[in-house]
Enzyme design. Structure first.
Site, PDB file in Angstrom:
ATOM      1  CG  ASP A   1      35.118  51.961  42.384  1.00 30.55           C
ATOM      2  OD1 ASP A   1      34.973  52.943  42.978  1.00 30.55           O
ATOM      3  OD2 ASP A   1      34.703  50.435  42.657  1.00 30.55           O
TER       4      ASP A   1
ATOM      5  CE  LYS B   1      31.581  53.590  50.503  1.00 32.87           C
ATOM      6  NZ  LYS B   1      31.831  52.498  49.379  1.00 32.87           N
TER       7      LYS B   1
ATOM      8  CG  PHE C   1      33.196  46.468  47.895  1.00 32.27           C
ATOM      9  CD1 PHE C   1      32.828  45.303  48.511  1.00 32.27           C
ATOM     10  CD2 PHE C   1      32.741  47.541  47.564  1.00 32.27           C
ATOM     11  CE1 PHE C   1      31.497  45.205  48.435  1.00 32.27           C
ATOM     12  CE2 PHE C   1      31.326  47.612  47.851  1.00 32.27           C
ATOM     13  CZ  PHE C   1      30.584  46.326  48.388  1.00 32.27           C
TER      14      PHE C   1
END
Ligand SMILES: *Cc1c(COP(=O)(O)O)cnc(C)c1O
Length: 397
Positions: free
Chosen positions: A223, A252, A138
């Protein structure tokens, strides 16, 4: 003022219906606890999906962004500001990277990383633009990042998608060895797959990919949007595997809940960007940078990583004990530090709902993997409370 029922019906009328929301209306939080509008208390083991790393209502964070808001909330990147540079300095210290670009979200961070990688390799060789990513990965929802996301369901109805993306099975050395070539611009991987179901690669996988990238002059982009920011017990998840990335992305938890994203690179790669090649109105926003400084300080001097290592081991041990207790229902417990998953032999949604009723917030990803990504400030007592609730719910399945 709206009642809870009004909030829920109006959301359906007013908001684009892309989220499957749980039927509670949240109001405020404190430490690892959330409270709904009726005052019901929830232990938060999701942390806004790995975002609220210092918990809710963390005084130094509230103070820093309040203080910054009273000075300047936004300032164009046409000018210098001190707080932006402070955040960059701290990030460099923790990451070992040379240069940073601040964006506003994870998708934007990955989008920027892909642009930088393309710019770096295609100036020398226009054919070298291919990006390899993993199945079940993702990487975000912009067109390029959803294309990099190796899951068909995110691609449906959105074509034509940008060219030059291909996918390999995560943790499969043979597949990536076959897929990589001198046309590969970059390999983009998560150090631990988060949304995909908390998959940890074998110890030798990322080092092997690192070698392959070097052999083919391809960049390795990691990532770290979910597994980074200290969540595995080291600042970056990839440090667990003894490798270095060429470009790394964060978002995040970076500012403890204030929207932010970042991509970082070594100098010789960052130099591929000239003035005007990339930009963002809000990128490096001052509230976000003030928030990032507080979170990064918690890692640099506040002992946050030690807490992750201690509590991560404790939580994993307790989850493994539940696996022993419910061997049919619980197939696997995996993860590192405070990014842990419990794979079930049945879909997890009912269990998540029953936990919610009992005042525990967790979520389920990939259909049957309960995901635990709590605030990094939790204590043993919070783990014990979570385990006791989960145990009582698992007992009833
Ligand atoms: C959440 C996430 C993203 C996307 O971040 P957004 O802020 O939602 O755009 C990208 N990569 C990983 C690994 C993520 O977990």
């Amino acid at each position: 003022m709206f009642t809870d029922t009004e909030v829920m019906t109006k959301e359906k009328e007013d908001y684009m219906q892309v989220f499957a929301r749980y039927p509670i209306v949240l109001d405020h939080g404190d430490g690892p606890y959330l409270y709904d509008t009726k005052g019901k208390k929830y232990l938060d083991f999701l942390a806004g999906i790995a975002v609220n790393v210092v918990g809710h209502n963390y005084k130094p964070l509230v103070d820093a962004i309040s203080k910054q808001a009273a000075k300047l909330i936004h300032c164009s990147n046409l000018y210098y500001t001190e707080v932006q540079v402070e955040a960059a300095e701290k990030l460099k210290q923790l990451s070992g990277m040379d240069k940073v670009f601040f964006a506003n979200s994870g998708a934007e961070a990955n989008e920027g990383a892909i642009k930088l990688a393309r710019k770096y390799t295609t100036t020398k060789n226009p054919e070298k633009y291919e990006i390899i990513s993993a199945k079940h990965s993702f990487h975000g929802r912009t067109l390029a990042t959803l294309t990099a996301t190796g899951q068909d369901k995110y691609h449906q109805g959105l074509g034509p998608l940008p060219e030059g993306f291909s996918y390999v099975t995560y943790n499969d050395k043979e597949e990536i060895a076959k897929a990589i070539s001198d046309k590969t611009c970059a390999v983009l991987l998560e150090a631990i797959q988060g949304e995909g179901g908390v998959y940890v690669p074998d110890d030798d996988y990322l080092p092997y990919v690192r070698e392959l990238c070097d052999k083919h002059g391809a960049l390795l982009i990691i990532d770290e949007i979910q597994a980074g920011m200290g969540r595995t017990g080291t600042f970056f998840g990839y440090e667990q595997f003894g490798i270095k990335a060429d470009i790394v992305t964060l978002a995040k938890g970076l500012a403890g809940g204030v929207p932010i994203g970042a991509f970082m690179a070594l100098n010789h790669i960052a130099e591929a960007f000239a003035p005007g090649d990339h930009g963002s109105t809000f990128g490096g926003n001052l509230l976000a940078c003030a928030g990032a400084c507080v979170v990064l300080d918690a890692m640099l001097t506040g002992g946050l990583l030690d807490n992750v290592n201690a509590l991560g081991a404790y939580l994993k041990e307790k989850l493994q004990a539940l696996q022993k207790k419910y061997p049919v229902l619980v197939k696997d417990v995996r993860g590192k530090g405070l990014i842990l998953g419990m794979e079930l032999s049945q879909p997890g949604r009912d269990i998540v709902n029953q936990c919610l009723d009992k005042g525990l917030i967790i979520n389920c990803t990939a259909g049957n993997v309960l995901r635990f990504v709590p605030p990094l400030i939790i204590t043993k007592a919070h783990v014990d409370e979570m385990i006791s609730t989960l145990d009582s719910v698992l007992a009833k399945q």
